[in-house]
Design an enzyme around this catalytic site. Structure first.
Site: not given
Length: 389
Positions: A11, A106-107
């Site tokens: 993350d 973003d993960e």
């Protein structure tokens, strides 16, 4: 004996704001937010940890954000830039595992089964991936590791920012036991309120709760909540194989119901998706809107485009129409848009009508300006408009 799975969840920390700070180091240590517009109609879509300390987060109105943090530095989003940096990060992750499931800009999850001799323990791999991403992009990530995607995701959020938390196989239930039930994805404020009425506050309480109590309040879903509270989740890491869809979504720190604010956030997401489509030479035929309400119940609606497209205009109009039909004043904590039925763009001219041809010319010019002068060289007026004349 079944060998426990080896799953990492990665993350990126305060991603949009971190990219802005990386690109402009003078912002380091200051309260920075990425957002659209000003006043009551303006909305924050990401905030640095310094800004979060003042209560500024995703979906906070700009008016409220400035009241809470007068020194807030507000920066217009550069979704093209975030997409480019996201690809850089995913390329790094691809060097650590052949199976990477990107779940948002973003993960991502990594399946590290069978990589022990190459990467060592999950902790070794997590530490190495943090260093590799930092070296390649200058950004920090938080990493969680476990034998399931569920626990890996919760672990990644346990020590943010720049954290590393590994939950050994067999210790999942004990590790989760003291944590609030709200850490489990899908257990939102309404479900937490119901659980409180049953004196269930922690994952440990939920893991040992009588089935009949849970069934009465949650129906057939009740016993499944107990499994989650014990960290039991056999969902595989899925890299998707050949790309079947391309989308982006945003989790909001505060529930938001204002239709104009939701539309503005949606437009920013569409800009990001359409840029990615063009970068990959793809056309989309189907647009899907995703919303998640305060109880974490997901709502998805989709529509076919009249013509395949990689342009923000027709994709946004389709997504906005779905939003108008679906939202109806309700508050949401997640909004997303995805495109599917993807095809190559060799015959773009066959699909373009006069209006799309004009937009394509303008878009191509805008893309050229962004590449030459930077991602913030040109931005849609709506994403910058102020409410006061």
């Amino acid at each position: 004996m079944i060998t426990p799975r080896r799953v990492l969840h990665v993350d990126l920390d305060a991603f949009f704001a971190s990219v802005e700070i990386r690109d402009n180091p003078s912002l380091a240590g200051k309260p920075v937010a990425v957002g659209y517009g000003e006043g009551s109609r303006g909305v924050i879509c990401a905030a640095s940890y310094e800004a979060r300390a003042f209560g500024v987060g995703a979906a906070t109105s700009v008016h409220v954000a400035r009241a809470r943090c007068p020194s807030l530095i507000l920066i217009p989003p550069r979704h093209d830039r975030y997409s480019d940096v996201s690809r850089e990060v995913m390329e790094v992750l691809g060097g650590w595992s052949p199976v990477v499931e990107q779940v948002s800009v973003d993960e991502a999850y990594l399946d590290l089964n069978g990589t022990e001799q190459l990467h060592g323990s999950l902790e070794d791999a997590g530490r190495g991936i943090r260093a590799a991403v930092k070296s390649a992009t200058g950004l920090t990530i938080s990493v969680g590791g476990a034998s399931s995607k569920l626990v890996a995701k919760i672990a990644a959020g346990a020590e943010k920012p720049n954290g590393l938390t590994i939950v050994p196989p067999g210790s999942e239930a004990a590790w989760l036991a003291p944590r609030k039930v709200g850490v489990i994805p899908g257990i939102g404020p309404v479900a937490q309120s119901v659980l409180r009425e049953l004196d269930i506050l922690t994952c440990g309480d939920l893991a040992t709760a009588p089935d009949d109590h849970l069934v009465r309040r949650f129906g057939d879903r009740g016993p499944d909540l107990k499994l989650l509270a014990r960290g039991i989740d056999d969902t595989p890491v899925d890299d998707g194989g050949e790309r079947k869809s391309l989308g982006r979504e945003m989790t909001l720190d505060d529930d938001i119901a204002d239709p104009e604010a939701l539309e503005t956030l949606l437009l920013g997401l569409v800009e990001e998706v359409s840029y990615s489509l063009r970068s990959e030479g793809l056309l989309a035929r189907t647009v899907t809107l995703k919303l998640k309400d305060a109880e974490f119940q997901s709502i998805t609606r989709q529509v076919k485009l009249a013509q395949p497209s990689d342009l923000a205009g027709p994709i946004f109009e389709a997504a906005r129409a779905l939003l108008e039909k679906t939202a109806r004043g309700s508050a949401y904590r997640l909004i997303g848009v995805s495109t599917s039925d993807l095809g190559e763009d060799e015959q773009l001219a066959l699909f373009d009508g006069a209006a799309q041809a004009r937009e394509r010319t303008i878009t191509a010019a805008a893309d050229t300006m962004r590449r030459k002068y930077g991602e913030d060289a040109i931005t849609r007026a709506r994403l910058l408009e102020e409410t006061e004349e």
